[in-house]
Design a protein around this motif. Structure first.
Motif, PDB file in Angstrom:
ATOM      1  N   THR A 153       6.238   2.641  -6.820  1.00  0.00           N
ATOM      2  CA  THR A 153       5.351   3.162  -5.773  1.00  0.00           C
ATOM      3  C   THR A 153       5.521   4.680  -5.680  1.00  0.00           C
ATOM      4  OG1 THR A 153       6.953   2.864  -3.963  1.00  0.00           O
ATOM      5  CG2 THR A 153       5.536   0.988  -4.479  1.00  0.00           C
ATOM      6  N   THR A 180       2.338  -1.240  -0.276  1.00  0.00           N
ATOM      7  CA  THR A 180       1.736  -1.698   0.981  1.00  0.00           C
ATOM      8  C   THR A 180       0.533  -0.806   1.299  1.00  0.00           C
ATOM      9  OG1 THR A 180       3.065  -0.192   2.313  1.00  0.00           O
ATOM     10  CG2 THR A 180       3.965  -2.422   1.946  1.00  0.00           C
ATOM     11  N   ARG A 181      -0.364  -1.348   2.096  1.00  0.00           N
ATOM     12  CA  ARG A 181      -1.530  -0.579   2.513  1.00  0.00           C
ATOM     13  C   ARG A 181      -1.085   0.702   3.225  1.00  0.00           C
ATOM     14  NH1 ARG A 181      -6.540  -1.901   2.536  1.00  0.00           N
ATOM     15  NH2 ARG A 181      -6.076  -4.084   2.180  1.00  0.00           N
ATOM     16  N   LYS A 182      -0.054   0.558   4.048  1.00  0.00           N
ATOM     17  CA  LYS A 182       0.450   1.686   4.823  1.00  0.00           C
ATOM     18  C   LYS A 182       0.917   2.804   3.883  1.00  0.00           C
ATOM     19  CE  LYS A 182       3.531   2.422   8.778  1.00  0.00           C
ATOM     20  NZ  LYS A 182       4.722   3.151   8.319  1.00  0.00           N
ATOM     21  N   TYR A 183       1.680   2.425   2.864  1.00  0.00           N
ATOM     22  CA  TYR A 183       2.193   3.435   1.922  1.00  0.00           C
ATOM     23  C   TYR A 183       1.034   4.141   1.227  1.00  0.00           C
ATOM     24  CZ  TYR A 183       4.721   5.530  -1.983  1.00  0.00           C
ATOM     25  OH  TYR A 183       5.223   6.421  -2.899  1.00  0.00           O
ATOM     26  N   TYR A 199      -6.154   0.717  -1.968  1.00  0.00           N
ATOM     27  CA  TYR A 199      -5.107  -0.286  -2.160  1.00  0.00           C
ATOM     28  C   TYR A 199      -5.739  -1.662  -2.390  1.00  0.00           C
ATOM     29  CZ  TYR A 199      -1.608  -3.749  -0.854  1.00  0.00           C
ATOM     30  OH  TYR A 199      -0.789  -4.843  -0.852  1.00  0.00           O
ATOM     31  N   ARG A 201      -4.905  -5.564  -2.637  1.00  0.00           N
ATOM     32  CA  ARG A 201      -3.871  -6.553  -2.315  1.00  0.00           C
ATOM     33  C   ARG A 201      -3.704  -7.555  -3.459  1.00  0.00           C
ATOM     34  NH1 ARG A 201      -6.676  -8.327   1.302  1.00  0.00           N
ATOM     35  NH2 ARG A 201      -7.261 -10.219   0.224  1.00  0.00           N
TER      36      ARG A 201
END
Ligand code: B1M
Length: 215
Positions: A153, A180-183, A199, A201
């Motif tokens: 990541t 993650t979506r947040k990252y 992003y 999933r």
């Protein structure tokens, strides 16, 4: 056990003998090839990940599971429905530097290809320079990066920074278990034109995003 139960167990056990027969039996019972992957085989892979993560399974056995998964996907791939007609757009797809995990990336390849996209799949452990070079050479409409390790990541964010410096102006899809979506929305949007990094999933999410970004 039913063929469905056996299929999941085969991934956990890394057991390929008679795999094709069980896959055929599932198809004859009305399963779509992609549903076999998503609903049966990936369930088994999830268990493998948990067993490995908790120290209850050793790496060589994880490799056997991965090989079984790949054999199953290879058997199912020609049996999937394919969209015909001209190719919609080109995506350069790669697992990032330092990362060998490619089952998810290859599923993304299959799903995009079957839906009419041209996929240039560079393989695993790809340095960003190779990704940028291929995107230019193939006149790509988008770039997709996959990686399953936490360190991947970080590599993805660095890659995005390098792509910005290189003036690559393409939409980028990111996917993989550690992401993650947040990252993506925080770290990655800062590194690259924020409207152009998305992003995914899972592989279907990747397909939907691809349709959106190349519109
Ligand atoms: Co590795 N491994 N592994 N492994 N392995 C993980 C990722 C791990 C979470 C296992 C664990 O500890 N529970 C862990 C990472 C921990 C971390 O970073 N925090 C781990 C580790 C530690 C390692 C090694 C370091 C182990 C070691 O050597 N000591 C080593 C790494 C080597 C390296 O990369 N340099 C290693 C090696 C291996 C094998 C070679 C044995 C094998 C990979 C074989 C292969 O791929 N050819 C393997 C496997 C199989 C796994 C697990 C068990 C399963 C991964 C998998 O194939 N899942 C995995 C556990 C886990 O993920 N929880 C694990 C199925 C696949 C379909 O899912 O790839 O996530 P996934 O793809 C999904 C989505 O993420 C998404 O779509 C797919 C589904 O629709 N997606 C995208 C993925 N990419 C996308 C791109 C997109 C869009 C969507 O657009 C571009």
């Amino acid at each position: 056990a039913t063929p469905e139960e056996r299929l999941k167990q085969r991934i956990i056990d890394g057991d390929r003998t008679g795999l094709d027969d069980d896959l055929l039996a599932a198809i004859e019972a009305g399963w779509q090839p992609l549903d076999i992957i998503n609903q049966l085989l990936l369930d088994g892979m999830k268990v493998v990940g948990e067993l490995f993560g908790s120290g209850k399974m050793q790496l060589p056995f994880v490799l056997q599971s991965a090989e079984t998964m790949k054999a199953a996907v290879a058997f199912l791939e020609p049996r999937m429905e394919k969209a015909d007609g001209q190719q919609k757009a080109t995506i350069v797809l790669a697992t990032v530097k330092g990362d060998v995990h490619d089952i998810g990336k290859n599923l993304v390849d299959i799903i995009l290809t079957n839906n009419g996209y041209r996929v240039v799949n560079l393989g695993i452990k790809q340095p960003v320079a190779e990704i940028i070079k291929a995107a230019r050479e193939h006149k790509a409409d988008a770039v997709g990066m996959s990686g399953l390790l936490v360190k991947s990541t970080v590599i993805m964010r660095e890659n995005l920074e390098e792509m910005s410096r290189e003036g690559l102006d393409l939409p980028v899809l990111l996917g993989g278990a550690a992401l993650t979506r947040k990252y993506v929305e925080e770290a990655c949007h800062e590194a690259y034109d924020s409207g152009r990094v998305a992003y995914a999933r899972d592989a279907f999410d990747g397909l939907n995003l691809m349709a959106k970004v190349v519109e």
